[in-house]
Design an enzyme around this catalytic site. Structure first.
Site, PDB file in Angstrom:
ATOM      1  N   ARG A  61       0.791  -1.243  -0.124  1.00  0.00           N
ATOM      2  CA  ARG A  61      -0.075   0.104   0.049  1.00  0.00           C
ATOM      3  C   ARG A  61       0.745   1.266   0.165  1.00  0.00           C
ATOM      4  O   ARG A  61       1.684   1.232   0.790  1.00  0.00           O
ATOM      5  CB  ARG A  61      -0.977   0.136   1.128  1.00  0.00           C
ATOM      6  CG  ARG A  61      -1.858  -1.104   1.249  1.00  0.00           C
ATOM      7  CD  ARG A  61      -3.310  -1.055   1.543  1.00  0.00           C
ATOM      8  NE  ARG A  61      -3.957  -2.062   1.829  1.00  0.00           N
ATOM      9  CZ  ARG A  61      -4.769  -2.779   0.805  1.00  0.00           C
ATOM     10  NH1 ARG A  61      -4.574  -1.841  -0.457  1.00  0.00           N
ATOM     11  NH2 ARG A  61      -5.246  -3.841   0.767  1.00  0.00           N
ATOM     12  N   ASP A  62       0.459   2.200  -0.776  1.00  0.00           N
ATOM     13  CA  ASP A  62       1.226   3.591  -0.954  1.00  0.00           C
ATOM     14  C   ASP A  62       1.140   4.025   0.395  1.00  0.00           C
ATOM     15  O   ASP A  62       0.013   4.181   1.093  1.00  0.00           O
ATOM     16  CB  ASP A  62       0.596   4.455  -2.091  1.00  0.00           C
ATOM     17  CG  ASP A  62       1.362   5.442  -2.331  1.00  0.00           C
ATOM     18  OD1 ASP A  62       2.202   5.430  -3.492  1.00  0.00           O
ATOM     19  OD2 ASP A  62       1.597   6.407  -1.723  1.00  0.00           O
ATOM     20  N   ILE A  63       2.202   4.848   0.886  1.00  0.00           N
ATOM     21  CA  ILE A  63       1.995   5.499   2.277  1.00  0.00           C
ATOM     22  C   ILE A  63       1.348   6.804   1.966  1.00  0.00           C
ATOM     23  O   ILE A  63       0.946   7.584   3.257  1.00  0.00           O
ATOM     24  CB  ILE A  63       3.397   5.750   2.668  1.00  0.00           C
ATOM     25  CG1 ILE A  63       3.633   5.958   4.177  1.00  0.00           C
ATOM     26  CG2 ILE A  63       4.172   6.882   2.044  1.00  0.00           C
ATOM     27  CD1 ILE A  63       5.309   5.798   4.699  1.00  0.00           C
ATOM     28  N   ASN A  82       5.245   6.653 -13.594  1.00  0.00           N
ATOM     29  CA  ASN A  82       6.037   7.790 -13.738  1.00  0.00           C
ATOM     30  C   ASN A  82       7.777   7.242 -14.041  1.00  0.00           C
ATOM     31  O   ASN A  82       8.156   6.438 -13.732  1.00  0.00           O
ATOM     32  CB  ASN A  82       6.349   8.583 -12.470  1.00  0.00           C
ATOM     33  CG  ASN A  82       4.763   9.334 -12.222  1.00  0.00           C
ATOM     34  OD1 ASN A  82       3.964   9.829 -13.146  1.00  0.00           O
ATOM     35  ND2 ASN A  82       4.475   9.572 -10.976  1.00  0.00           N
ATOM     36  N   VAL A 117      10.831   8.061  -6.672  1.00  0.00           N
ATOM     37  CA  VAL A 117      11.605   6.902  -6.409  1.00  0.00           C
ATOM     38  C   VAL A 117      12.118   6.052  -7.388  1.00  0.00           C
ATOM     39  O   VAL A 117      11.268   5.622  -8.206  1.00  0.00           O
ATOM     40  CB  VAL A 117      10.562   5.800  -5.256  1.00  0.00           C
ATOM     41  CG1 VAL A 117      11.547   4.664  -5.009  1.00  0.00           C
ATOM     42  CG2 VAL A 117      10.148   6.620  -4.113  1.00  0.00           C
ATOM     43  N   HIS A 168       8.195   1.378 -10.539  1.00  0.00           N
ATOM     44  CA  HIS A 168       7.002   1.033  -9.743  1.00  0.00           C
ATOM     45  C   HIS A 168       5.651   1.392 -10.606  1.00  0.00           C
ATOM     46  O   HIS A 168       5.639   2.425 -11.195  1.00  0.00           O
ATOM     47  CB  HIS A 168       6.924   1.376  -8.451  1.00  0.00           C
ATOM     48  CG  HIS A 168       7.046   3.179  -8.437  1.00  0.00           C
ATOM     49  ND1 HIS A 168       8.461   3.534  -8.682  1.00  0.00           N
ATOM     50  CD2 HIS A 168       6.242   4.034  -8.296  1.00  0.00           C
ATOM     51  CE1 HIS A 168       8.288   5.052  -8.446  1.00  0.00           C
ATOM     52  NE2 HIS A 168       7.009   5.053  -8.369  1.00  0.00           N
ATOM     53  N   HIS A 179       1.753   2.326 -10.247  1.00  0.00           N
ATOM     54  CA  HIS A 179       0.589   2.512  -9.151  1.00  0.00           C
ATOM     55  C   HIS A 179      -0.516   2.040  -9.609  1.00  0.00           C
ATOM     56  O   HIS A 179      -0.939   2.179 -10.757  1.00  0.00           O
ATOM     57  CB  HIS A 179       0.339   4.076  -9.167  1.00  0.00           C
ATOM     58  CG  HIS A 179       1.548   4.951  -8.756  1.00  0.00           C
ATOM     59  ND1 HIS A 179       1.763   5.316  -7.514  1.00  0.00           N
ATOM     60  CD2 HIS A 179       2.640   5.310  -9.365  1.00  0.00           C
ATOM     61  CE1 HIS A 179       2.916   6.127  -7.257  1.00  0.00           C
ATOM     62  NE2 HIS A 179       3.581   6.009  -8.570  1.00  0.00           N
TER      63      HIS A 179
HETATM   64  P1  AMP Z   1       6.590   8.152  -7.666  1.00  0.00           P
HETATM   65  O1  AMP Z   1       6.029   9.716  -7.459  1.00  0.00           O
HETATM   66  O2  AMP Z   1       5.811   7.847  -8.867  1.00  0.00           O
HETATM   67  O3  AMP Z   1       7.941   7.959  -7.878  1.00  0.00           O
HETATM   68  O4  AMP Z   1       5.741   7.425  -6.692  1.00  0.00           O
HETATM   69  C1  AMP Z   1       6.632   6.896  -5.467  1.00  0.00           C
HETATM   70  C2  AMP Z   1       5.347   6.485  -4.487  1.00  0.00           C
HETATM   71  O5  AMP Z   1       5.988   6.023  -3.253  1.00  0.00           O
HETATM   72  C3  AMP Z   1       4.532   7.827  -3.833  1.00  0.00           C
HETATM   73  O6  AMP Z   1       3.059   7.542  -4.161  1.00  0.00           O
HETATM   74  C4  AMP Z   1       5.049   7.662  -2.433  1.00  0.00           C
HETATM   75  O7  AMP Z   1       3.650   7.945  -1.488  1.00  0.00           O
HETATM   76  C5  AMP Z   1       5.154   6.188  -2.130  1.00  0.00           C
HETATM   77  N1  AMP Z   1       5.919   6.011  -1.083  1.00  0.00           N
HETATM   78  C6  AMP Z   1       7.201   6.562  -0.517  1.00  0.00           C
HETATM   79  N2  AMP Z   1       7.688   5.902   0.500  1.00  0.00           N
HETATM   80  C7  AMP Z   1       6.951   4.989   0.771  1.00  0.00           C
HETATM   81  C8  AMP Z   1       6.927   3.894   1.703  1.00  0.00           C
HETATM   82  N3  AMP Z   1       7.847   3.703   2.867  1.00  0.00           N
HETATM   83  N4  AMP Z   1       5.788   2.991   1.947  1.00  0.00           N
HETATM   84  C9  AMP Z   1       4.800   2.945   0.866  1.00  0.00           C
HETATM   85  N5  AMP Z   1       4.841   4.037   0.014  1.00  0.00           N
HETATM   86  C10 AMP Z   1       5.689   4.702  -0.185  1.00  0.00           C
END
Ligand code: AMP
Ligand code: ZN
Length: 114
Positions: free
Chosen positions: A31-33, A88, A97, A101, A103
């Site tokens: 799950r996204d944080i 992205n 990140v 990944h 979403h």
């Molecule tokens: P992006 O902006 O496409 O690189 O997405 C990175 C996603 O990772 C964002 O939606 C963040 O909310 C999510 N994220 C960052 N750190 C964590 C974490 N520790 N656990 C879960 N999701 C995370």
């Protein structure tokens, strides 16, 4: 970047906690944080690739497997009304990140992109 420096590699390794929703041989989902929809799951390849372009060039079959894992997640989450799979790629996209990944977003009408 070594896997010790990559947040999502550390999540896959279990060194950083996450709420797992799905796992198979090739992909891991959690799950996204900071969820942007009632269901917001992040799906990652277990091996480190920087972004979609990186994996598409090196192993497009694996990219297909990660996409299939995202569909499995959507079905498992019961997103029968539809869902959005979004990835992205690079700074202009807002990627934060740099471990590829997908979403998976759903649970409400998502509106238009933009
Ligand atoms: P992006 O902006 O496409 O690189 O997405 C990175 C996603 O990772 C964002 O939606 C963040 O909310 C999510 N994220 C960052 N750190 C964590 C974490 N520790 N656990 C879960 N999701 C995370
Ligand atoms: Zn990584």
């Amino acid at each position: 970047m070594s896997t010790e420096d990559c947040l999502f590699c550390r999540i896959i390794a279990g060194d950083v906690p996450s709420t797992k929703v799905f796992e198979n041989d090739r992909a891991y989902a959690f799950r996204d944080i900071a969820p942007q929809a009632p269901t917001h799951v992040v799906v990652v390849p277990k091996e480190h690739y920087v972004d979609t372009a990186d994996l598409a060039r090196k192993d497009p079959t694996y990219l297909g497997e990660v996409l299939a894992a995202a569909v499995d997640v959507a079905e498992q989450e019961g997103l029968t009304g539809g869902y959005r799979i979004l990835t992205n790629t690079g700074p202009d996209s807002g990627q934060t990140v740099f471990h590829l990944h997908l979403h998976v977003l759903g649970g409400r009408p998502l509106g238009a992109l933009g």
